[in-house]
Enzyme design. Structure first.
Site, PDB file in Angstrom:
ATOM      1  N   TRP A   1      10.019  17.288   2.878  1.00 56.82           N
ATOM      2  CA  TRP A   1      10.019  17.492   4.263  1.00 56.82           C
ATOM      3  C   TRP A   1      11.220  16.683   4.958  1.00 56.82           C
ATOM      4  O   TRP A   1      11.739  16.835   5.741  1.00 56.82           O
ATOM      5  CB  TRP A   1       8.717  17.287   4.658  1.00 56.82           C
ATOM      6  CG  TRP A   1       8.357  15.907   5.009  1.00 56.82           C
ATOM      7  CD1 TRP A   1       8.217  14.936   4.124  1.00 56.82           C
ATOM      8  CD2 TRP A   1       7.748  15.529   6.296  1.00 56.82           C
ATOM      9  NE1 TRP A   1       7.850  13.688   4.566  1.00 56.82           N
ATOM     10  CE2 TRP A   1       7.349  13.937   6.005  1.00 56.82           C
ATOM     11  CE3 TRP A   1       7.734  15.640   7.412  1.00 56.82           C
ATOM     12  CZ2 TRP A   1       6.848  13.222   6.805  1.00 56.82           C
ATOM     13  CZ3 TRP A   1       7.086  14.874   8.380  1.00 56.82           C
ATOM     14  CH2 TRP A   1       6.730  13.621   8.055  1.00 56.82           C
ATOM     15  N   ASP A   2      11.726  15.674   4.141  1.00 56.36           N
ATOM     16  CA  ASP A   2      12.580  14.546   4.618  1.00 56.36           C
ATOM     17  C   ASP A   2      13.894  15.266   5.225  1.00 56.36           C
ATOM     18  O   ASP A   2      14.338  14.993   6.210  1.00 56.36           O
ATOM     19  CB  ASP A   2      12.963  13.623   3.568  1.00 56.36           C
ATOM     20  CG  ASP A   2      12.039  12.805   2.998  1.00 56.36           C
ATOM     21  OD1 ASP A   2      10.934  13.460   2.780  1.00 56.36           O
ATOM     22  OD2 ASP A   2      12.164  11.810   2.427  1.00 56.36           O
TER      23      ASP A   2
ATOM     24  N   GLU B   1      -0.265   9.528   4.358  1.00 58.81           N
ATOM     25  CA  GLU B   1      -0.817   9.575   2.732  1.00 58.81           C
ATOM     26  C   GLU B   1      -1.676   8.604   2.193  1.00 58.81           C
ATOM     27  O   GLU B   1      -2.180   8.996   1.110  1.00 58.81           O
ATOM     28  CB  GLU B   1       0.295   9.811   1.836  1.00 58.81           C
ATOM     29  CG  GLU B   1       1.290  10.892   2.098  1.00 58.81           C
ATOM     30  CD  GLU B   1       2.669  10.982   1.483  1.00 58.81           C
ATOM     31  OE1 GLU B   1       3.518  12.159   1.336  1.00 58.81           O
ATOM     32  OE2 GLU B   1       3.082  10.044   1.145  1.00 58.81           O
TER      33      GLU B   1
ATOM     34  N   LYS C   1      -0.194   4.961   6.856  1.00 59.01           N
ATOM     35  CA  LYS C   1       1.005   4.673   6.143  1.00 59.01           C
ATOM     36  C   LYS C   1       2.153   4.760   6.678  1.00 59.01           C
ATOM     37  O   LYS C   1       3.225   3.830   6.642  1.00 59.01           O
ATOM     38  CB  LYS C   1       1.025   5.616   4.976  1.00 59.01           C
ATOM     39  CG  LYS C   1       1.969   5.346   3.966  1.00 59.01           C
ATOM     40  CD  LYS C   1       1.895   6.460   2.770  1.00 59.01           C
ATOM     41  CE  LYS C   1       3.242   6.211   1.813  1.00 59.01           C
ATOM     42  NZ  LYS C   1       3.098   7.082   0.739  1.00 59.01           N
ATOM     43  N   GLN C   2       2.384   5.981   7.666  1.00 65.03           N
ATOM     44  CA  GLN C   2       3.489   5.997   8.235  1.00 65.03           C
ATOM     45  C   GLN C   2       3.308   7.053   9.571  1.00 65.03           C
ATOM     46  O   GLN C   2       2.159   7.573   9.782  1.00 65.03           O
ATOM     47  CB  GLN C   2       4.585   6.733   7.413  1.00 65.03           C
ATOM     48  CG  GLN C   2       4.329   8.195   6.920  1.00 65.03           C
ATOM     49  CD  GLN C   2       5.202   9.067   6.169  1.00 65.03           C
ATOM     50  OE1 GLN C   2       6.225   8.339   5.846  1.00 65.03           O
ATOM     51  NE2 GLN C   2       4.961  10.323   6.047  1.00 65.03           N
TER      52      GLN C   2
END
Length: 760
Positions: free
Chosen positions: A343-344, A482, A594-595
């Site tokens: 998806w980046d 994640e 996580k992000q």
């Protein structure tokens, strides 16, 4: 040749590294990699590095990891699990020099001077060195390497060197190093070779030509083997050695296609031009790209250079001429993630290409259209309708995420992202809509974009199940965070899914109003009836979002608020990811992210967070994020900049820049190109305030007070607009295209020929 080997004099365009350290050499090779979207090459030293054949390494570390890649050249190596990986091709830049029968190696003797320079302005890797052998012979030289942005099949290497003494028996070999090339040779001629991958049957051909001059006089080579040039002579102190080498590469997608003639023709193009013209055309192509994409910051030299480094790699990664490949998580700069596409690309990279290089953006989205059949197949296999894109994609669009890996302790670890990280389909739909809104490319919308929007919406409507509580839920997913797997109603996933369905309904209405015949054809093709569309509207109305009306906070997923609080400040000194420090089970029980997850949602869909909702959710989740992914800091920087917190935004911006510029050993697998795209977004969409999603171009700048000015160009529906923000004013100039409306700091103006200046 000498002048060509000198870098651009302006230090704002130069990234340099001096010295050699085995602990960081692989990261240097990633950081200084060069490419053109079709070919990519790591910045390994051309000579003096020794052989790089593969063996069981154990605890031994490679000094260097030379690699040349061809976009789309995937094969399935002998790994467990067997997943497609980007296959390296022959290292065409290898030079072996022997002095009195002994090879010149960087780790033997004394390296008196060694510097590699990335000339961002010209798209060149330059090198300079002075090396003294154990026998006391000193060699000095300069080198240049490029992969042409003007002719993507072509590469060029220049080398200029001299020795400090007479009477040394010198042998120079210019080779195509093939020791790590695990492909079947199909043709080997003097100047041309072709190979085929063993499992996927893809072909690649490489052609080469090399010339050497001693003291300005041409010297004929020995040609003992194909793609090998050997010269031998006795040295004269100070005599100049000049090597120029050209390479050409072609790829074939199936066994019936022979790439050799195309590689030979590409080499002949370069030979007819000569290396000076090849270099000049490459520099002109880079100049055109910089004219379109350079961002000028006055008042922050470090960020100016870091941002140009980002734009350099983003430019090097894209190929608007090939709509059957995309950009992997490390571009064409390293082996990490096997070259797979995530998806980046759509979320972190596409905004850059949409704004400054729409042709490249279109090609990347067409890759997703060509892989739509695989997305339909994945959805059907999981029991759903519509299109579920692969979490990790290679050339075919089939799911390439390994289902399990073997952990460091030998235990089997199940990988769930390929099965549960479904937000990828909404991410791609988001990029499709953003591209169409910003470019007005109706041909793309009619031929590809609308179908992607409808098929992803169909998947989400099927995925959101109506339950007895009167709501529709999306269960068993993984959001961007994640650390927490197999969760229900992840806010990012659900809100993006609802947005995806709503945009598909809007797209269909626009089709029916503007192109009724095309709308009818597409509906027949997809068997899309009125009952199904009614179900989509129901999904938009009833899909759970996670928003708590009482607090204004989106719960990241069902049950997140009941997890154990965790004070990340207590682990600020740890140099390992938080899930390693506190272990996986505790991480899963904790409110640690996580992000960017909800924060990413604020960045992508700011209209879902009216009033104080954006500020409230950002301040709630920002302290909970451990930034265990290189994708995270740029999203936080973007949101902080939009909220007017320039200090925090700059802090995150510099953290993102440091990921690759500070030679983190984890960069050995390639530059983190999503982080580089995220840097660009923080500056352009955050500080610059550019909005590409509206009916008209909108700019609401919030430039940090430390910056004296911010200047850039962008594309908008066939126009090119130049913007300069300085001293409380914004200057907009219509560089190309027809007059247009532009909204600046909330007020709408007509932009015509000449410059518009507005106080902000």
């Amino acid at each position: 040749m000498r002048q060509s080997l000198e870098p651009t004099p302006d230090p704002g365009w130069i990234i340099a590294h001096e010295g050699y350290n085995v602990l960081t050499e692989n990261a240097v090779e990633s950081r200084f990699a060069f490419g053109n979207g079709f070919l990519g090459m790591r910045a390994a030293l051309a000579g003096g590095r020794g052989p790089s054949w593969l063996s069981w390494l154990g605890g031994v570390r490679w000094r260097s990891w030379p690699r040349c890649y061809v976009a789309g050249l995937f094969d399935i190596p002998n790994t467990e699990p067997p997943v497609p990986a980007l296959a390296p091709v022959a290292d065409w830049s290898r030079v072996l020099i022997t002095l009195n029968g002994k090879p010149l190696l960087a780790h033997e003797g004394q390296m008196l001077r060694g510097i590699r320079t990335l000339d961002l302005r010209r798209g060149l890797l330059l090198s300079a060195w002075t090396h003294c052998t154990p026998a006391g012979v000193t060699t000095s030289g300069r080198g240049l390497a490029l992969l042409s942005l003007a002719d993507r099949a072509a590469g060029l290497q220049l080398l200029r060197a001299e020795l400090d003494r007479d009477g040394v028996d010198v042998k120079l070999e210019a080779t195509f190093a093939m020791a790590s090339l695990d492909v079947k040779p199909m043709l080997l001629e003097q100047d041309l070779g072709s190979w085929r991958t063993e499992v996927t049957g893809k072909g690649v051909a490489m052609a080469g030509a090399a010339t050497l001059r001693l003291g300005g006089k041409l010297r004929e080579p020995e040609r003992p083997f194909p793609l090998l040039w050997v010269w031998s002579w006795r040295s004269i102190a100070g005599q100049v050695i000049e090597l120029d080498r050209m390479v050409a590469v072609a790829r074939a997608g199936n066994p019936e296609d022979d790439p050799a003639p195309r590689a030979a023709a590409a080499l002949e193009r370069s030979r007819l031009l000569g290396w000076r013209a090849v270099l000049a055309a490459h520099e002109a192509a880079w100049n055109a790209r910089w004219t379109a994409s350079d961002i000028v910051i006055e008042g922050d030299e470090a960020m100016q250079r870091a941002l140009r480094f980002a734009v350099y790699h983003l430019t090097s990664a894209a190929n608007p001429e090939d709509e059957h490949v995309s950009i992997g998580a490390r571009g064409l700069t390293g082996d990490a993630y096997f070259g797979h596409v995530f998806w980046d690309t759509e979320i972190y990279l596409l905004p850059f290409y949409i704004a400054v290089w729409p042709e490249a953006a279109r090609a990347l989205l067409m890759y997703r259209f060509h892989t739509l059949p695989a997305a339909r197949a994945k959805a059907a296999q999981a029991g759903y309708r519509g299109a579920l894109y692969a979490w990790e994609s290679a050339d075919t669009g089939e799911e390439t995420t390994p289902e399990h890996v073997v952990g460091a302790d030998g235990a089997i670890v199940e990988i769930l992202t390929g099965k549960m990280e479904h937000h990828i389909s909404a991410d791609i739909a988001y990029a499709v809509w953003q591209y169409w809104r910003a470019t007005g490319d109706d041909e793309f919308f009619l031929g590809a974009g609308a179908e992607i929007l409808l098929e992803t919406a169909r998947f989400w409507a099927c995925r959101g199940i109506a339950e007895p509580d009167g709501k529709r839920h999306i269960r068993h997913v993984i959001g961007p965070d994640e650390y927490h797997e197999d969760v229900d109603d992840n806010a990012f996933t659900n809100v993006m899914a609802r947005w995806n369905i709503a945009r598909a309904l809007e797209a269909l209405e626009l089709l029916q109003a503007g192109w009724p015949e095309r709308a009818a054809v597409l509906r027949r093709k997809l068997s899309l009836g009125d009952d199904e569309l009614a179900d989509w509207r129901d999904a938009v109305a009833r899909l759970v979002t996670g928003l708590d009306p009482a607090t204004g906070i989106y719960q990241q997923f069902a049950g997140f608020n009941a997890l154990d609080p965790l004070d990340l400040a207590a682990y600020a000194g740890a140099n390992m990811p938080i899930d390693v420090v506190i272990k996986r089970q505790r991480t899963q029980r904790s409110q640690v992210v996580k992000q960017a997850d909800v924060v990413a949602l604020i960045a992508l869909l700011p209209k879902e967070f009216p009033g104080e909702l954006a500020e409230r959710n950002f301040r709630y989740y920002e302290p909970k994020c451990a930034h265990g992914s290189s994708l995270s800091t740029s999203m936080h920087g973007l949101v902080a900049s939009r909220l007017g917190d320039a200090e925090m935004a700059l802090r995150y911006l510099h953290k993102t820049a440091a990921l690759d510029l500070d030679l983190d050993p984890n960069s050995a697998g390639g530059v983190r190109i999503a982080g580089l795209g995220g840097m660009w977004q923080t500056v352009m969409l955050g500080f610059g305030g550019v909005d590409l999603m509206g009916d008209i171009l909108e700019i609401n700048p919030k430039v940090p007070p430390q910056w004296r000015s911010l200047s850039f160009r962008l594309c908008w529906k066939g126009r090119v607009v130049a913007i300069r923000i300085a001293g409380g004013a914004l200057q907009a100039t219509l560089v190309q295209g027809e007059a247009m409306d532009i909204r600046i700091a909330g007020a709408t103006h007509k932009l015509t020929a000449g410059m518009l200046q507005v106080s902000i």
